[in-house]
Enzyme design. Structure first.
Site, PDB file in Angstrom:
ATOM      1  N   GLU A  74      41.323  -1.583 -51.626  1.00  0.00           N
ATOM      2  CA  GLU A  74      42.086  -1.333 -50.391  1.00  0.00           C
ATOM      3  C   GLU A  74      43.396  -2.114 -50.422  1.00  0.00           C
ATOM      4  OE1 GLU A  74      40.315  -0.532 -46.152  1.00  0.00           O
ATOM      5  OE2 GLU A  74      41.319  -2.484 -46.065  1.00  0.00           O
TER       6      GLU A  74
ATOM      7  N   GLU B 110      45.486 -11.119 -41.010  1.00  0.00           N
ATOM      8  CA  GLU B 110      45.210 -10.098 -42.024  1.00  0.00           C
ATOM      9  C   GLU B 110      46.440  -9.674 -42.822  1.00  0.00           C
ATOM     10  OE1 GLU B 110      41.918  -9.822 -38.985  1.00  0.00           O
ATOM     11  OE2 GLU B 110      44.104 -10.002 -38.883  1.00  0.00           O
TER      12      GLU B 110
ATOM     13  N   HIS C 237      38.723  -6.436 -30.313  1.00  0.00           N
ATOM     14  CA  HIS C 237      38.391  -7.761 -30.829  1.00  0.00           C
ATOM     15  C   HIS C 237      39.589  -8.509 -31.403  1.00  0.00           C
ATOM     16  CE1 HIS C 237      38.532  -5.521 -34.608  1.00  0.00           C
ATOM     17  NE2 HIS C 237      38.693  -6.687 -35.210  1.00  0.00           N
TER      18      HIS C 237
ATOM     19  N   ARG D 110      42.687 -10.771 -32.306  1.00  0.00           N
ATOM     20  CA  ARG D 110      43.200 -12.023 -31.721  1.00  0.00           C
ATOM     21  C   ARG D 110      44.432 -11.781 -30.857  1.00  0.00           C
ATOM     22  NH1 ARG D 110      41.518 -13.815 -36.791  1.00  0.00           N
ATOM     23  NH2 ARG D 110      40.228 -15.703 -36.808  1.00  0.00           N
TER      24      ARG D 110
ATOM     25  N   HIS E  88      32.344  -7.570 -28.201  1.00  0.00           N
ATOM     26  CA  HIS E  88      32.438  -8.648 -29.196  1.00  0.00           C
ATOM     27  C   HIS E  88      31.830  -9.925 -28.616  1.00  0.00           C
ATOM     28  CE1 HIS E  88      34.275 -11.394 -32.144  1.00  0.00           C
ATOM     29  NE2 HIS E  88      34.454 -10.327 -32.896  1.00  0.00           N
TER      30      HIS E  88
END
Length: 386
Positions: free
Chosen positions: A123, A137, A214, A216, A247
């Site tokens: 990926e 990420e 979920h 941040r 979550h």
């Protein structure tokens, strides 16, 4: 590599990674004459990881078990890096495969680099162009890409991102996304939910919205705006029911309870294992999410997705028309949802659009590429074309 097997170590630590790496590990194990597969997990997410390991019957050779209460990015990175140092010293793989954009992926790639071991990035090439969105990420995947020797790009767009960053074309392999492989193996028409509430929902006659949040960057007011929009929707449409796996983050739960708690048409449930979640996606009408993976999975099931983010590293879905990027403003979320509930043409346009992410054969292409690169095969891997 003549006379010896190719030692391929797969490193992952979270539920999404495990889901997407499971097809690769299973495919590697089919080539026992050429490949010795090794699995190392950091257990960055312990319980959620174990659910997937059990589902796909994966048994790690190494388990670092690094998760701790209140862990920070510093904790995850340092524990994973130190633990993988020992693992790599012991296992001595020829190549380490990491997945996507987690802190485990970055630490795994860095640990392999420190040992001068090749890195394969599954990926690879997803980009938003904003290093803080999604955080952490975006930088995890960019840094992992800088360390990688083989780049398994899920789409042509991902390949183009890598080429712009001066990655050599001969090291990029367009494979499709392994999450579609996992999905094809998991969704079943006759699946029965263990959760009595999910089993009793009238999927035939109600319009079911699946909601997940979920990220941040969406904590606090952005999430509150989304929940207020959903409250407005159920107040206006009696046939709509919302299923919301909430979550476990207390900051998320506090806002959810204050905005959506006690509403008859809203079912607040605990997070689901992958198998029931995938089958729940297949039975809903519409999905609202800030997840990255769901943007890839839902189109395979013909489900329109409203993305609750300002940016996405998956522009192919936007271009294909399978997802809409709407952000978290109350009116934007409400209006986008209302259109898909009331406009049959708009709904059909999204639900029937071609999925740009995969055909269920990504893991085979990745293993083909490894065998070809390491001279176990003269057959170059096929290129995924949607």
């Amino acid at each position: 590599m003549a006379g010896k097997k190719l030692k391929v170590m797969s490193v992952f630590g979270t539920r999404p990674e495990a889901i997407k790496m499971a097809p690769v590990v299973l495919e590697l194990s089919k080539h026992s004459e050429e490949i010795e597969p090794i699995v190392a997990v950091t257990a960055q997410h312990r319980e959620m990881l174990d659910q997937v390991l059990n589902l796909f019957q994966l048994k790690p050779n190494y388990d670092l078990n690094i998760m701790s209460a209140g862990q920070t990015l510093f904790d995850i990175t340092s524990r994973a890096l130190l633990g993988l140092n020992e693992v790599l010293t012991d296992a001595k793989p020829d190549i380490v495969l990491v997945h996507g954009d987690t802190t485990t992926a970055f630490a795994g790639a860095l640990a392999a680099y420190y040992h001068q071991i090749a890195v394969g990035h599954v990926e690879a090439g997803l980009r938003t162009g904003n290093k803080f969105s999604p955080y952490p990420e975006e930088m995890n995947r960019r840094l992992t890409g800088s360390l990688a020797d083989m780049h398994f790009a899920p789409t042509k767009t991902s390949e183009e991102n890598l080429l712009r960053e001066n990655v050599s074309a001969e090291n990029i392999f367009v494979t499709g996304n392994t999450v579609i492989d996992a999905l094809h193996a998991t969704v079943k028409k006759d699946f029965k939910f263990e959760d009595e509430l999910l089993q009793k929902i009238d999927y035939e006659n109600k319009k079911i919205i699946l909601l997940t949040t979920h990220r941040r960057e969406n904590l606090g007011e952005p999430m509150r705006h989304v929940y207020k929009a959903m409250k407005k929707i159920v107040g206006e449409f009696s046939e709509v029911e919302i299923v919301f796996p909430v979550h476990k983050n207390p900051k998320v739960r506090e806002v959810v309870d204050s905005e959506l708690g006690g509403l008859e048409q809203v079912h607040l449930i605990d997070p689901l294992d992958y198998e029931p979640f995938a089958n729940l996606m297949s039975r809903t009408n519409l999905i609202l999410t800030d997840s990255g993976g769901i943007q890839e999975e839902a189109p395979s099931l013909g489900k329109p997705v409203i993305v609750l983010r300002d940016t996405t590293e998956r522009p192919e879905a936007v271009a294909a028309g399978t997802v809409k990027l709407v952000g978290t403003a109350l009116d934007d979320v409400y209006n986008a949802t209302k259109i898909l509930l009331t406009d049959a043409d708009e709904y059909s346009k999204m639900s029937e659009a071609c999925n740009p992410y995969g055909d269920g054969l990504a893991a085979k292409r990745i293993v083909q590429a490894l065998l070809w690169k390491y001279n176990f095969s003269n057959q170059p891997p096929e290129i995924f074309q949607p």
